[in-house]
Motif scaffolding. Structure first.
Motif, PDB file in Angstrom:
ATOM      1  N   GLY A   1       0.840  -1.211   0.000  1.00 36.28           N
ATOM      2  CA  GLY A   1       0.000   0.000   0.000  1.00 36.28           C
ATOM      3  C   GLY A   1       0.865   1.247   0.000  1.00 36.28           C
ATOM      4  O   GLY A   1       0.675   2.135  -0.830  1.00 36.28           O
ATOM      5  N   GLU A   2       1.841   1.302   0.853  1.00 37.72           N
ATOM      6  CA  GLU A   2       2.677   2.507   0.920  1.00 37.72           C
ATOM      7  C   GLU A   2       3.527   2.645  -0.336  1.00 37.72           C
ATOM      8  O   GLU A   2       3.659   3.735  -0.884  1.00 37.72           O
ATOM      9  CB  GLU A   2       3.580   2.450   2.166  1.00 37.72           C
TER      10      GLU A   2
ATOM     11  N   LEU B   1       2.884   1.504  -3.252  1.00 41.06           N
ATOM     12  CA  LEU B   1       1.973   1.868  -4.330  1.00 41.06           C
ATOM     13  C   LEU B   1       1.654   3.349  -4.274  1.00 41.06           C
ATOM     14  O   LEU B   1       1.680   4.050  -5.285  1.00 41.06           O
ATOM     15  CB  LEU B   1       0.689   1.038  -4.201  1.00 41.06           C
ATOM     16  N   PHE B   2       1.409   3.812  -3.057  1.00 40.63           N
ATOM     17  CA  PHE B   2       1.068   5.223  -2.933  1.00 40.63           C
ATOM     18  C   PHE B   2       2.230   6.091  -3.400  1.00 40.63           C
ATOM     19  O   PHE B   2       2.027   7.103  -4.069  1.00 40.63           O
ATOM     20  CB  PHE B   2       0.688   5.553  -1.486  1.00 40.63           C
TER      21      PHE B   2
ATOM     22  N   ARG C   1       4.275   5.386  -5.678  1.00 39.23           N
ATOM     23  CA  ARG C   1       4.285   5.411  -7.145  1.00 39.23           C
ATOM     24  C   ARG C   1       3.150   6.273  -7.691  1.00 39.23           C
ATOM     25  O   ARG C   1       3.289   6.962  -8.690  1.00 39.23           O
ATOM     26  CB  ARG C   1       4.170   3.979  -7.685  1.00 39.23           C
TER      27      ARG C   1
ATOM     28  N   GLU D   1       4.249   9.713  -7.432  1.00 34.43           N
ATOM     29  CA  GLU D   1       5.224   9.986  -8.490  1.00 34.43           C
ATOM     30  C   GLU D   1       4.500  10.298  -9.805  1.00 34.43           C
ATOM     31  O   GLU D   1       4.810  11.259 -10.513  1.00 34.43           O
ATOM     32  CB  GLU D   1       6.120   8.758  -8.659  1.00 34.43           C
ATOM     33  N   GLN D   2       3.498   9.456 -10.106  1.00 35.24           N
ATOM     34  CA  GLN D   2       2.700   9.700 -11.322  1.00 35.24           C
ATOM     35  C   GLN D   2       2.032  11.067 -11.263  1.00 35.24           C
ATOM     36  O   GLN D   2       2.067  11.831 -12.213  1.00 35.24           O
ATOM     37  CB  GLN D   2       1.605   8.618 -11.466  1.00 35.24           C
TER      38      GLN D   2
ATOM     39  N   ARG E   1      -4.146  11.356 -19.240  1.00 33.06           N
ATOM     40  CA  ARG E   1      -3.280  10.680 -18.275  1.00 33.06           C
ATOM     41  C   ARG E   1      -3.202  11.472 -16.979  1.00 33.06           C
ATOM     42  O   ARG E   1      -3.235  10.914 -15.889  1.00 33.06           O
ATOM     43  CB  ARG E   1      -1.887  10.474 -18.895  1.00 33.06           C
TER      44      ARG E   1
ATOM     45  N   ALA F   1      -6.282  10.956 -15.074  1.00 33.94           N
ATOM     46  CA  ALA F   1      -6.273   9.635 -14.450  1.00 33.94           C
ATOM     47  C   ALA F   1      -5.370   9.657 -13.215  1.00 33.94           C
ATOM     48  O   ALA F   1      -5.766   9.184 -12.137  1.00 33.94           O
ATOM     49  CB  ALA F   1      -5.786   8.588 -15.443  1.00 33.94           C
ATOM     50  N   ALA F   2      -4.168  10.246 -13.395  1.00 35.91           N
ATOM     51  CA  ALA F   2      -3.236  10.298 -12.268  1.00 35.91           C
ATOM     52  C   ALA F   2      -3.844  11.109 -11.129  1.00 35.91           C
ATOM     53  O   ALA F   2      -3.740  10.733  -9.949  1.00 35.91           O
ATOM     54  CB  ALA F   2      -1.917  10.907 -12.714  1.00 35.91           C
TER      55      ALA F   2
ATOM     56  N   ALA G   1      -7.056  11.633 -10.524  1.00 35.11           N
ATOM     57  CA  ALA G   1      -8.170  10.919  -9.899  1.00 35.11           C
ATOM     58  C   ALA G   1      -7.645   9.834  -8.972  1.00 35.11           C
ATOM     59  O   ALA G   1      -8.132   9.667  -7.843  1.00 35.11           O
ATOM     60  CB  ALA G   1      -9.065  10.312 -10.979  1.00 35.11           C
ATOM     61  N   LEU G   2      -6.622   9.141  -9.456  1.00 34.89           N
ATOM     62  CA  LEU G   2      -6.065   8.066  -8.642  1.00 34.89           C
ATOM     63  C   LEU G   2      -5.431   8.638  -7.381  1.00 34.89           C
ATOM     64  O   LEU G   2      -5.637   8.139  -6.277  1.00 34.89           O
ATOM     65  CB  LEU G   2      -5.029   7.291  -9.474  1.00 34.89           C
TER      66      LEU G   2
ATOM     67  N   MET H   1      -6.676   7.941  -3.668  1.00 33.99           N
ATOM     68  CA  MET H   1      -5.772   7.218  -2.781  1.00 33.99           C
ATOM     69  C   MET H   1      -5.355   8.066  -1.588  1.00 33.99           C
ATOM     70  O   MET H   1      -5.322   7.603  -0.461  1.00 33.99           O
ATOM     71  CB  MET H   1      -4.533   6.791  -3.549  1.00 33.99           C
TER      72      MET H   1
ATOM     73  N   PHE I   1      -6.033   1.306   2.848  1.00 34.51           N
ATOM     74  CA  PHE I   1      -6.523   2.504   2.144  1.00 34.51           C
ATOM     75  C   PHE I   1      -6.475   2.327   0.640  1.00 34.51           C
ATOM     76  O   PHE I   1      -7.305   2.874  -0.084  1.00 34.51           O
ATOM     77  CB  PHE I   1      -5.744   3.749   2.591  1.00 34.51           C
ATOM     78  N   ALA I   2      -5.533   1.543   0.154  1.00 34.57           N
ATOM     79  CA  ALA I   2      -5.449   1.326  -1.300  1.00 34.57           C
ATOM     80  C   ALA I   2      -6.712   0.638  -1.796  1.00 34.57           C
ATOM     81  O   ALA I   2      -7.258   0.980  -2.848  1.00 34.57           O
ATOM     82  CB  ALA I   2      -4.222   0.484  -1.630  1.00 34.57           C
TER      83      ALA I   2
ATOM     84  N   ALA J   1      -9.451   3.141  -1.859  1.00 35.04           N
ATOM     85  CA  ALA J   1      -9.332   4.013  -3.035  1.00 35.04           C
ATOM     86  C   ALA J   1      -9.846   3.289  -4.274  1.00 35.04           C
ATOM     87  O   ALA J   1     -10.575   3.873  -5.101  1.00 35.04           O
ATOM     88  CB  ALA J   1      -7.872   4.412  -3.244  1.00 35.04           C
TER      89      ALA J   1
ATOM     90  N   LEU K   1     -12.857   4.600  -6.676  1.00 33.16           N
ATOM     91  CA  LEU K   1     -12.694   4.820  -8.122  1.00 33.16           C
ATOM     92  C   LEU K   1     -13.706   3.985  -8.907  1.00 33.16           C
ATOM     93  O   LEU K   1     -14.277   4.438  -9.901  1.00 33.16           O
ATOM     94  CB  LEU K   1     -11.275   4.442  -8.561  1.00 33.16           C
TER      95      LEU K   1
ATOM     96  N   ALA L   1     -12.260   9.683 -16.232  1.00 34.03           N
ATOM     97  CA  ALA L   1     -11.010   9.829 -15.492  1.00 34.03           C
ATOM     98  C   ALA L   1     -10.875   8.681 -14.497  1.00 34.03           C
ATOM     99  O   ALA L   1      -9.786   8.116 -14.327  1.00 34.03           O
ATOM    100  CB  ALA L   1     -10.987  11.174 -14.774  1.00 34.03           C
TER     101      ALA L   1
ATOM    102  N   ASP M   1      -9.857   5.567 -16.344  1.00 30.91           N
ATOM    103  CA  ASP M   1      -8.438   5.626 -16.681  1.00 30.91           C
ATOM    104  C   ASP M   1      -7.583   5.438 -15.425  1.00 30.91           C
ATOM    105  O   ASP M   1      -6.525   4.823 -15.456  1.00 30.91           O
ATOM    106  CB  ASP M   1      -8.104   6.970 -17.332  1.00 30.91           C
ATOM    107  N   ALA M   2      -8.059   6.012 -14.314  1.00 32.11           N
ATOM    108  CA  ALA M   2      -7.313   5.899 -13.063  1.00 32.11           C
ATOM    109  C   ALA M   2      -7.223   4.435 -12.648  1.00 32.11           C
ATOM    110  O   ALA M   2      -6.185   3.987 -12.145  1.00 32.11           O
ATOM    111  CB  ALA M   2      -7.990   6.723 -11.969  1.00 32.11           C
TER     112      ALA M   2
ATOM    113  N   LEU N   1      -4.552   2.903 -14.667  1.00 31.18           N
ATOM    114  CA  LEU N   1      -3.244   3.338 -14.161  1.00 31.18           C
ATOM    115  C   LEU N   1      -2.903   2.560 -12.887  1.00 31.18           C
ATOM    116  O   LEU N   1      -1.774   2.093 -12.713  1.00 31.18           O
ATOM    117  CB  LEU N   1      -3.296   4.846 -13.889  1.00 31.18           C
TER     118      LEU N   1
ATOM    119  N   LEU O   1       0.345   0.383 -12.221  1.00 28.92           N
ATOM    120  CA  LEU O   1       1.296   0.689 -11.151  1.00 28.92           C
ATOM    121  C   LEU O   1       1.482  -0.504 -10.219  1.00 28.92           C
ATOM    122  O   LEU O   1       2.597  -0.789  -9.767  1.00 28.92           O
ATOM    123  CB  LEU O   1       0.825   1.909 -10.351  1.00 28.92           C
TER     124      LEU O   1
END
Lengths: 885, 388
Positions: free
Chosen positions: A175-176, A178-179, A181, A184-185, A732, A735-736, A738-739, A743, B345-346, B349, B353, B365, B368-369, B372, B376
């Motif tokens: 989880g950490e 991933l977060f 990354r 980073e995105q 992109r 998407a980044a 929103a993610l 998160m 939490f992941a 999330a 989404l 979005a 797409d997220a 992504l 990842l």
């Protein structure tokens, strides 16, 4: 993970020593300064972090001063079920060995041993947390960076949702990681913190805008170019029109110029003619007069001849007309005769028809009369008429009456045979069968005999006799009447009477027929009339001329008559026509005779005038002698020629003047002037048009070769690519974003849940040190940001060094407590709490005591009594270099 | 070469082509693909020139739209003219794209001064040796006001001569429309064929090769290289043998490129695999432009697989146009979730989404997220050296 044992040899100042630690609880390793306490912690670091063959400065630094020997470190470790001994010799004779003791026994050496040990360590403990929780001498005041520690986060998570069953360490780590990354995105497109778009996004947008502007500019230029091409075509079309207009203007102007010249020359000519005419007016007048008269005279003479001829001709042409009129008249007469003949013929046929009718009537009447005579003769054969029949009929009825009475009064005999028998009636025998009946009425006596059995006599009575006598009388009477009438019986009388009635009826019919045939006429009169008619008819036929032949029958006669009448009408019309022609001819003749007369009179009058004119001209100027041989005729001709020439000049002048007037000279002048102006303007316009056309042509040629459309298409293509890239980038980024948002929000929520357990633990421990009114605030990265004491909040930086150190240790202790179960790591405190006052120290010792109940704590210190307050602690004295404790 | 006899035409052979559209650009091609596209079209012209020589043609007639526009760059013009260089005469007819107006290429300096000797502008009548005449009716503006070919065969023709008319435009199919004066009146054409004023009508404008009517003497040659997805049969030139005895028209393949419009409904891995197979089956991928409209819904892992397929073909093909309008949606299923193996939490999330992604419109979005996220997680696994 627990460190059970540590052995050093030739490590910095330590020649050799071996220490055993409490797996659970506090071990205090106490020794004087420079005794090598810090080497212990360093040895553990080197063992874990460096390969035995490392040439690192840190590795080289641990070799004892002045001795070329290998430095050895050996640690015995336990993590859950796994137990192993990890050995390394650095620098001289470097070596690595791993002895697995449990759950299975295995020994590895060299790099293999190093790799396996690392794997075991990573599986067994959270290396980050291990490092974070260590407080080294002098470096311990920095807040621990536990941010990325999976054990801590797992512990916190576990603490936050202890009821639900926590995730595994590996999951939390994932989880950490991933977060990180995701961040980073996200940070590729947005700034951290405020989340503003980065340069790459704005650049992409700007590029699209720039290219769109390029494309628009080029499209605009292209549109301009197209408009100019269009303008060019229009100018060309206008040029064509202008050329046409110019040609027309030139032709108009030339025409007007010619007209003007003509008008001018005409005016001059008129002037000359008028002058000439004026100079010889008098002479010309005389010439003219005489010439005119002579001409008149000759005309009249000619006319007289013509008229004479015409009159003669008219007279000649009368003769045939008269002849034709005569013929027409004769024809009419003849036609009239034929009509009369045809009419008579028709009347003749009418008479013949009448005669036939009468003859037929007479024949029918004679026939009817013959029949009457015959029927009258027949009537005499049937002598009994109704008058004679009546008494006979009367007598016959009386007989019948008497017979009836007798029959009524006579006996009635009825015999019925009871068996077959023979019956004789008045001697006449007849056979009867049983049941047969015989019946008879009789006025006389009757004799009956039945077989040989019986005879019966029947006699009538007295009344019957009387009736019989009456009957006899009546019969006699009848006979008498019949004989009187000459017949045998009443029946015959009736027959004769019937026949007579029939003949009488036929006679009446015949008489009636005769009457009808005569139709009220008398037969004799008819005969007379007939004779008369026959005579008449015969007489007509005998008297009629043979031609034209008579028609066969009345119908034809009528047609002939009608045809004759039509011919008559035609003949009449012809005659009328001829008469009219004749009248016309006569009128012509009269008229031409009259004209001739007039012409002769006119010629005489002209002759008179000529006489007068000659007298006027005078004999001295003109020899107007009429003699053939004299010079007169040539003079006369000359004179006449001169006269004619003068007259011609005058006439020409007049005609010219008239023509000039027709030409409207003023108008011609104005028009000519205007056409010259139009011409000039047309020329100017054409020149201007061609100038513009030429300019535009040059410009377009240059522009056309500039490849504008291809440039525009190129810009369009680049724009499309830029839009694709931008949209892709934005997509992109979105998407980044929103993610990241999803998160980080989830993480924040989970963080918020972590704050509680961690701060709670710190505060629970800290209250023993700082008192009951102690609290802390943690920042987002779970670091202590402020300490709250007795309602006063101070940022950590504002606290004293001692307080900061105590807080740092409390934080670590709290963390160690939180991860004290499977994920626990040894907590190593190296020369800490030097700033603490005795009260705080005591309190801290109490805290350490408490913590030691849950995890392994190793404390290195130079102060023998500093941690005396940690009651459960195991005390190890770490002596001099050569004397291990 | 088939020499024409003197006096009477015995036989004439020529190539009929058109709609070269040199200088054309396609917005969905990237820079490199556009360059290839332009190069391919020039190569097609060179093949035509070679074919004309090999087949001993008397001439080549290009029926309009030789150039995409009058406003093309000098480089394009020069290269085009150079590609036409050869031994067989080439007659270029201006069409609606390159009309003979004030900016016409055909009157430009480059054309007049630098064209090869065998290249000519076709404007009016040309005697092709005795017995055959070629008549071109050029467009003089982009908006003609009369039948674009009728002038070519209005004049009477000498007995025994042959007339080829080159024109450009759309036909009225024998149903004249009063409001469309710019259409080719087929009734007039048929009449001219019938009374011997016309023997072959070479047409341009339509990009697909096609015969018009039933005389066998009216043809559109189509473009020698395809230019768009909608064309039915591009890529040919016509070799025409014409004589008093009759006519023979042969279609010769010139084009190498193809434009494929592909629509797919995506649902499940099978559909992704089917699409991959379809792509694999395309011949000469470097000369193939594909427009893909893919709709439907895929799981995260199927979508990732699809992206791989598309990335691969994006590299292989001349161009892979993927209009934004037609996009599949991506929604994770239980297997996806399990494979992601997210906790804490992941996982929250992920669920958030997922619920956003199911919203119509603004879920893009979020979808797409999810993609992504999937990527990842996979990358994380690779980096950790582990994975399942």
């Amino acid at each position: 993970m627990k460190i059970l044992r540590l052995r050093l040899k030739n490590f910095r100042g330590v020649a050799e020593c071996e220490l055993e630690f409490l797996a659970q609880g506090v071990t205090v390793i106490q020794g004087p300064n420079e005794a090598g306490k810090s080497s212990l912690a360093e040895a553990i670091d080197l063992l874990f972090d460096f390969r035995s063959d490392s040439k690192s400065r840190r590795v080289k630094a641990v070799q004892p001063v002045g001795r070329d020997v290998g430095s050895e470190v050996e640690v015995e470790l336990r993590a859950g079920e796994v137990r192993f001994v990890y050995f390394k010799r650095f620098n001289r004779d470097h070596a690595t060995r791993l002895d697995l003791l449990a759950p299975s026994v295995e020994t590895l050496v060299g790099r293999e041993a190093h790799a396996k040990a690392n794997q075991l360590l990573e599986e067994a403990m959270d290396v980050t947390l291990w490092k974070a929780l260590r407080i080294q001498q002098g470096a311990g005041l920095e807040p621990a960076k536990v941010h990325g520690s999976s054990s801590l986060v797992a512990a916190l998570d576990h603490a936050a949702q202890s009821a639900e069953g926590a995730e595994s360490n590996a999951d939390a780590a994932r989880g950490e990681g991933l977060f990180a990354r995701v961040v980073e995105q996200y940070e590729r497109y947005y700034t951290p913190g405020k989340g503003k778009e980065r340069g790459n996004l704005t650049a992409a947008r700007k590029e699209v805008e720039q290219l769109e502007a390029d494309r628009r500019r080029l499209a605009g230029q292209l549109a301009e170019l197209a408009a100019e091409v269009e303008e060019m075509a229009t100018l060309r079309a206008i040029g064509g029109q202008l050329s046409e207009a110019l040609t027309k203007a030139e032709s108009d102007a030339a025409g007007h110029r010619e007209g003007l010249a003509k008008v001018d020359s005409m005016a001059q000519k008129i002037e000359g003619l008028e002058r000439r005419q004026g100079e010889s007016a008098e002479e010309e007048k005389l010439w003219a007069q005489l010439a005119q008269l002579e001409s008149q005279q000759s005309q009249h003479a000619e006319r007289a001849v013509t008229l004479g001829e015409r009159a003669e001709s008219a007279a000649r042409s009368l003769e045939p007309l008269e002849e034709r009129q005569r013929q027409a008249k004769d024809h009419l007469t003849l036609a009239g005769e034929i009509v009369a003949l045809r009419r008579r013929d028709e009347a003749h046929f009418a008479l013949a028809s009448q005669a036939r009718g009468l003859r037929s009537t007479a024949e029918r009447a004679a026939e009817a009369s013959a029949r009457v005579a015959k029927l009258s003769a027949r009537l005499a054969e049937f002598w009994i008429d109704d008058e004679r029949l009546a008494p006979i009929e009367h007598a016959a009825r009386a007989v019948t009456t008497a017979e009836g009475a007798l029959a009524g009064g006579s006996p009635h005999l009825r015999v019925k045979a009871l068996a077959d028998l023979e019956l004789a009636v008045d001697g006449e025998t007849q056979a009867m069968t049983a049941g047969e009946k015989f019946e008879q009425q009789t006025a006389n006596a009757l004799h009956l005999r039945v077989a040989e059995v019986v005879e019966i006599e029947i006699e009538p009575g007295a009344g019957v006799e009387e009736l019989r006598s009456t009957l006899s009388r009546r019969r006699w009477e009848l006979e008498r009447r019949c004989s009187e009438a000459g017949v045998a019986s009443a029946r015959e009388a009736r027959n004769v009477a019937d026949q007579r009635r029939r003949v009488q009826l036929e006679l009446a019919t015949a008489k009636e027929a005769r009457q009808r045939a005569l139709d009220g006429e008398d037969a004799e009169q008819i005969e007379e009339l007939l004779t008369e008619l026959d005579g008449e008819i015969k007489g007509y036929l005998d008297g009629r001329r043979s031609l034209p032949a008579m028609a066969q029958g009345a119908e034809a006669a009528r047609a002939d008559r009608e045809a004759a009448e039509t011919s008559l009408d035609e003949a009449r019309l012809r005659l009328d026509h001829c008469q009219e022609k004749l009248n016309e001819g006569r009128r012509d003749h009269q008229e031409s005779a009259l004209e001739l007369k007039e012409a002769v009179a006119e010629a005489a009058r002209v002759e008179q005038q000529m006489e007068w004119a000659r007298g006027q001209l005078g004999e001295d100027r003109f020899d107007l002698g009429t003699g053939e041989g004299s010079s007169g005729p040539s003079l006369a001709i000359r004179a006449r020629e001169a006269l004619e020439a003068a007259a011609l000049a005058a006439s020409e002048a007049r005609q010219a003047a008239a023509r000039l007037l027709d030409e409207q000279p003023e108008m011609v002048r104005v028009l000519s002037q205007r056409s010259e102006e139009v011409l000039r303007a047309a020329k100017e316009q054409l020149v201007e048009n061609q100038r513009r056309l030429h300019g535009l042509e040059e410009r377009l040629k240059a522009l056309g070769e500039g490849g504008l459309e291809e440039k525009r298409d190129d810009a369009r293509q680049r724009l499309a690519a830029a839009i694709r890239e931008r949209d892709d980038l934005l997509r992109r980024a979105a998407a980044a974003g929103a993610l990241y948002r999803a998160m980080s929000q989830a993480r924040e929520a989970s963080r918020a849940a972590y704050h509680g357990p961690l701060s709670g633990k710190i505060e629970a421990l800290g209250r023993r040190v700082f008192g009951r009114r102690f609290a802390v605030e943690l920042d987002d990265d779970l670091r202590i940001s402020r300490r709250i004491l007795d309602g006063t909040a101070l940022p950590v930086e504002a606290l004293s060094a001692g307080a900061r150190e105590q807080l740092a240790i409390l934080f670590r202790l709290a963390c160690a407590l939180l991860v004290s179960q499977d994920g626990g790591v040894p907590l190593i405190l190296d020369d800490s709490l030097g700033h603490a006052d005795p009260r705080r120290l005591a309190a801290m010792s109490e805290v350490l005591n408490e913590v030691g109940r849950h995890c392994q704590v190793l404390i290195f210190t130079a102060w023998p009594d500093r941690f005396a307050g940690v009651e459960s602690a195991r005390q190890i004295n770490f002596g001099t270099v050569d004397s291990p404790g | 070469m088939s020499k024409l006899s003197i006096g009477r035409a015995e036989r004439v052979r020529f190539l009929h082509t058109g709609d070269w559209q040199l200088g054309m650009r396609r917005y969905y091609l990237d820079e490199a693909a556009q360059a290839d596209f332009a190069e391919a079209r020039l190569a097609a012209v060179e093949r035509i020139v070679r074919l004309a020589a090999e087949e001993e043609c008397d001439f080549v007639v290009v029926c309009g739209d030789v150039f995409e526009s009058n406003q093309i760059e000098a480089k394009t013009r020069l290269r085009a003219l150079e590609a036409m260089r050869g031994t067989v005469p080439i007659y270029l007819l201006p069409g609606n794209h390159d009309p003979l107006d004030a900016t016409a290429i055909y009157t430009s300096r480059i054309f007049t001064e630098q064209r090869p000797d065998n290249v000519h502008l076709l404007d009016g009548r040309v005697e092709m040796g005795a017995g055959v005449e070629l008549v071109g009716v050029p467009w003089r503006s982009k908006r003609p006001t009369e039948d674009p070919v009728a002038a070519g065969f209005s004049a009477e023709l000498e007995e025994g001569k042959l007339r080829v008319v080159a024109g450009h435009g759309q036909i009225d199919r024998g149903h004249p429309k009063p409001e469309r004066v710019d259409l080719i009146g087929m009734n007039r054409v048929e009449a001219a064929l019938a009374d011997g004023r016309l023997h072959y009508l070479a047409l341009g404008d339509r990009h697909s090769v096609s015969e018009v009517g039933e005389s066998g003497r009216v043809w559109y040659s189509g473009s020698p290289e395809p230019t768009d997805f909608v064309e039915e049969r591009p890529g040919f030139v016509l070799r025409v043998d014409l004589s008093a005895a009759g006519i023979e028209v042969e279609q010769r393949q010139i084009g190498r490129w193809s434009f494929e419009a592909k629509s797919v409904e995506l649902m499940g891995i099978e559909s992704v695999e089917a699409l991959a197979t379809w792509f694999d089956g395309l011949e000469d991928k470097r000369a193939t432009v594909v427009r893909l409209v893919a709709e439907g819904q895929l799981t995260l892992r199927d979508s990732a697989q699809l992206e791989e397929v598309l990335d691969r073909n994006d590299n292989l093909l001349a161009a892979l146009d993927r209009p934004a309008a037609g996009r599949w949606t991506v929604l994770p299923d239980d297997v996806d979730r399990e494979r992601l193996g997210l906790e804490g939490f992941a996982r929250e999330a992920l669920e958030e989404l997922q619920s956003q992604a199911q919203k119509e419109g603004d879920g893009d979005a979020a979808r797409d997220a999810l993609g992504l996220l999937y990527r990842l997680v996979a990358e994380g696994r690779d980096r950790d050296g582990g994975g399942e």
